[in-house]
Design an enzyme around this catalytic site. Sequence first.
Site, short mmCIF file in Angstrom:
data_model
loop_
_atom_site.label_atom_id
_atom_site.label_comp_id
_atom_site.label_asym_id
_atom_site.label_seq_id
_atom_site.Cartn_x
_atom_site.Cartn_y
_atom_site.Cartn_z
N GLU A 191 0.84 -1.21 0.00
CA GLU A 191 0.00 0.00 0.00
C GLU A 191 0.87 1.26 0.00
O GLU A 191 1.83 1.37 0.76
CB GLU A 191 -0.88 -0.02 1.26
CG GLU A 191 -1.76 1.21 1.45
CD GLU A 191 -2.56 1.15 2.73
OE1 GLU A 191 -3.44 2.01 2.91
OE2 GLU A 191 -2.31 0.26 3.57
N LYS A 234 -9.25 2.48 -2.13
CA LYS A 234 -9.53 1.95 -0.79
C LYS A 234 -10.89 2.44 -0.31
O LYS A 234 -11.25 3.61 -0.50
CB LYS A 234 -8.42 2.40 0.17
CG LYS A 234 -8.45 1.76 1.55
CD LYS A 234 -7.20 2.15 2.32
CE LYS A 234 -7.12 1.50 3.69
NZ LYS A 234 -5.86 1.84 4.40
N CYS A 290 -5.50 -2.96 2.50
CA CYS A 290 -5.33 -2.99 3.96
C CYS A 290 -6.66 -3.12 4.72
O CYS A 290 -7.24 -4.18 4.78
CB CYS A 290 -4.54 -1.76 4.42
SG CYS A 290 -3.71 -2.02 6.02
#
Length: 549
Positions: free
Chosen positions: A41, A112, A148
């Site tokens: 990330e 994300k 994540c």
Amino acid sequence: MKIALAQLNYHVGDFESNTSKIIDHIKKAKLNGADLVVFAELCVCGYPARDFLEFDEFINQCEESAKTIAAACVDIACIIGLPIPNHKPEGKDLNNSAYFIENGSVKAIVNKALLPNYDIFDEYRYFEPSTEFKCIDFKGYKIALTICEDLWNTIENPLYVTRPMDTLIKEQPDLMINIAASPFAYNHDEERIAILGDNASRYNLPLFYVNHVGAQTEIIFDGGSLVFDKAGKLIDELPYFEETLVYYDVDKSGQVSLQQPSTIKTVRETDIEQIHQALILGIRDYFYKSGFTRAILGLSGGIDSAVVCALAVEALGADNVMAVLLPSKFSSDHSLKDAEDLVKNLGCKHEIVPIKSITEAFEIALHPQFENLPFNIAEENIQSRSRAVLLMAMCNKFGYILLNTSNKSEAAVGYGTLYGDMCGGISVIGDVYKTQVFDLAKHINRDKEIIPINTIVKPPSAELRPDQKDTDSLPEYDILDKILFEYIENRCSSAEIIKMGLDEKTVHRVIRLTNLAEHKRYQTPPILRVSPKAFGMGRRMPIVGKYLS
């Protein structure tokens, strides 16, 4: 399909280095026959970039780096993380994104969705959460790519409106890939394995998870990237605290095979073993990434400075560590001997600079103001601040960076001198309780005596007045640390802590001291984070607030 996981150490804002490292590992993966190589990330810019993200130039450099990476990604695909502009008219200016690059061009972009906003995380400050999810088609496989936190919660959470995998699973993907920036805490590895393994079994898909390794100022990333089969069984656990590039084969049935022996830990490391490795990495990266090479510290003969000195020598090399002994009129002979024995064992440089005449000069200068008043904390702190002045002078003259040696117990209750023993460029053990410092010293001595035994067994003392002991001012450390842990890490109230069997007056006193010391902690160096709740970015308390406990 052959997948390579690149677990690497990035440097926030160093686009040249990060880009070169990514391209180098794309080439290595290609030479080894990988179809896809996966990076972490926000790997292009490093994590956390914080308010760098508010500069257009910074975001532009991310995009230019991505173009350079794409040009090098031919006859192989890669996944990289970077911030990109949010082109929608509403919301924040940026997305926390992943590029899927194949044969020189970006074939897919994933943003994300679940942005963490707790502890050290502050992603809602910068990024707009995604609500659109689509699998990536590659070589006949459907890949569910997430970032994540998108896989972190497996329990329904009202804070999160959308769970990406609940949408992606409808497209019947063949595997999941998650790129992450998951910081180290000594209790985090087993939690990470449990949560990600639950995801794999929940969606009945193999899971490839890639994490950062390395330290960014106070935040340490431990690596520990993971691979699971579709039943949620752990297939591989990459090494902790080191860079690595590893390869796996996955087929359409979800079967994962390793290209090398598994590195799954049969015996998990203890908290102290993990803390030791994390602190070494934290010191080394703080110096390397800041462009410094040499450290200095005040060596008292006590356990805190001894542990920090030993860690610094291991991280930087003995030739790059200067230990300065600064005895006062209250320093005991055994403390001086313990400090001298330590530097002999470590082989680092050392100097002895007595401060008796310096502190006496301050007392003489202040005699008209202090006349007929008893010796108290004012004179004690003059000693500590005199030491700091001398250490900082040596920093300026010789180009050292000062290591702070305060532990978490002291930092919590304010048992330290502002602009004295609390100064420094980086706080090495400021997230390590005193009881853990003793355990760390024993661990450092696991093969041979490095820290003198007398340093470990003698009663702790600041030696700022005759026959002083820490317990003159504080509870015994095993009691103090128990209260502090419950208050700081577990966020328990005084009533809850008292119910655990701890003395009511002691509990209230410790919590009051902790709350009153907030103004001191605002003025301390960044603290290497090794616990689930460290002072600094992860614990933001008002200085002038009326505290409830």
